[in-house]
Write an enzyme that holds these catalytic residues in place. Structure first.
Site, PDB file in Angstrom:
ATOM      1  N   THR A  43     -63.831 -82.777   7.389  1.00  0.00           N
ATOM      2  CA  THR A  43     -63.728 -83.513   8.646  1.00  0.00           C
ATOM      3  C   THR A  43     -62.273 -83.734   9.034  1.00  0.00           C
ATOM      4  O   THR A  43     -61.900 -83.636  10.213  1.00  0.00           O
ATOM      5  CB  THR A  43     -64.442 -84.877   8.518  1.00  0.00           C
ATOM      6  OG1 THR A  43     -65.822 -84.649   8.237  1.00  0.00           O
ATOM      7  CG2 THR A  43     -64.317 -85.689   9.788  1.00  0.00           C
ATOM      8  N   HIS A  46     -60.929 -80.698  10.664  1.00  0.00           N
ATOM      9  CA  HIS A  46     -61.339 -80.637  12.068  1.00  0.00           C
ATOM     10  C   HIS A  46     -60.441 -81.522  12.932  1.00  0.00           C
ATOM     11  O   HIS A  46     -60.050 -81.139  14.042  1.00  0.00           O
ATOM     12  CB  HIS A  46     -62.795 -81.089  12.219  1.00  0.00           C
ATOM     13  CG  HIS A  46     -63.799 -80.113  11.684  1.00  0.00           C
ATOM     14  ND1 HIS A  46     -64.007 -78.869  12.230  1.00  0.00           N
ATOM     15  CD2 HIS A  46     -64.663 -80.214  10.646  1.00  0.00           C
ATOM     16  CE1 HIS A  46     -64.950 -78.243  11.557  1.00  0.00           C
ATOM     17  NE2 HIS A  46     -65.364 -79.027  10.581  1.00  0.00           N
TER      18      HIS A  46
END
Length: 370
Positions: A43, A46
């Protein structure tokens, strides 16, 4: 409160900046943690690269990062479950506690969730504020580098234990860090043969170290055919999909045995077409969508595995950096030529930007100023 060094997502664009920011204020129901070690999650990659998911989800400017271990330095006036000096980590989902999901044992899917390091200030910094209700206590002898891995380990534990695993043939599709953890968890919890599938030779070698009985490079051979060959033609009784790749998801359903369980943790970036009749309905498959950790059942399960040395996460830690080397660390994560990448938070000699403008952010219950 003074200032600290933090890795900040300052703009809604790729990259991040290491800079001086205020130490967050500890509210009455919160604790202030001196961060000793953090790890990079997919995450976080990202967020760093700033893809479509990050654009639609992440609050900026913000210190990001959500996998941590540290020591409690301040305790709010209403806190009774945490003491100064305790070694802790934390559950990253800050939930409302009053919605139907929360009140029926499903707080991990609370529609009012605030996410630590995503929509609330995170841990790539010297200090972080954590809700006392979210604190996870660690043994004092647990290395901080292992303590910060418990958040992603929880994802693996929930994925593996969302159904029966004992004696089952298990296919783990995608050997990123959580997939690698899932291999170790499945073996520790009594799985039969465990097959690891990926296109990355480096990660497949790590899969063997984590206990996989068979590794399948799906860039070189058919995943479905290989899984069936290892299961006497039946297919995998448990499929743990950790990649989010559309082709891998489709192949996973095809490789599943009749009446198999398929647990989906990997997040696709677009819609996926599936042959529901042939691959799911007529096979009688059971499908589980996995997000985060069950609060707090999963934490007690993973603590049992760690505290009794049923699993060893040390082979996963392949690289360690100080926070000022964040660019190198994120490039390595994006390359896939690593396991888990750790930041050690010795920030005394890190060069930082000073005297930058600040901006207030209001997160409702959480308030933080950059």
């Amino acid at each position: 409160m003074g200032t600290m060094i933090g890795l900040v997502k300052a703009e809604r664009a790729p990259k991040a900046v290491l800079k001086e920011v205020p130490i967050p204020h500890c509210g009455p129901d919160e604790v202030l943690v001196r961060i000793k070690a953090t790890s990079i999650c997919g995450t976080d990659v990202h967020i760093y690269k700033w893809d479509a998911w990050a654009e639609s989800t992440v609050v900026t400017p913000n210190v990001f990062g959500h996998e941590f271990a540290g020591i409690v330095e301040e305790v709010g006036s209403e806190v009774t479950n945490v003491k100064l000096g305790e070694h802790v980590s934390g559950e990253g989902h800050i939930v409302c506690g009053v919605c139907k999901a929360c009140r029926t044992g499903n707080a991990h899917v609370c529609p009012n969730t605030i996410s630590f390091g995503i929509t609330a200030p995170g841990c790539f910094a010297e200090y972080a504020v954590v809700k006392a209700a979210n604190v996870i206590h660690n043994r004092a002898d647990m290395p901080f580098e292992l303590g910060c891995l418990q958040d992603p380990l929880g994802n693996a534990v929930q994925t593996v234990l969302s159904g029966d695993i004992v004696g089952k043939s298990v296919a783990v599709i995608g050997t990123g860090p959580i997939g690698l953890m899932a291999i170790a968890v499945a073996k520790a919890c009594g799985a039969g043969s465990v097959m690891a599938i990926d296109v990355n030779p480096y990660r497949l070698r790590l899969a063997q170290r984590m206990g996989a009985d068979h590794v399948i490079n799906s860039a070189q051979t058919s995943m479905t055919e290989a899984i069936r060959s290892y299961t006497g033609g039946e297919g995998a009784e448990v499929v743990l999909e950790m990649s989010g790749h559309p082709d891998a998801i489709r192949d996973g359903f095809e490789a599943a045995a009749p009446a198999a369980r398929v647990s989906l943790l990997g997040i696709p970036t677009k819609e996926i077409s599936l042959d529901l009749s042939r691959h799911i309905i007529f096979k009688g498959l059971r499908i589980e969508g996995i997000t985060g950790r069950r609060m707090y059942q999963t934490w007690y399960q993973l603590k049992g595995l760690l505290d009794l040395n049923r699993i060893d996460l040390r082979p996963l830690i392949t690289h360690t950096f100080t926070l000022d080397r964040y660019e190198e660390a994120f490039e390595l994560m994006a390359s896939g030529q690593c396991g888990k990448v750790i930041f050690t938070h010795d920030t005394n000699s890190i060069p930082i930007q000073r005297n930058l403008n600040t901006e207030a952010i209001d997160y409702g219950q959480l308030e933080y100023t950059l």
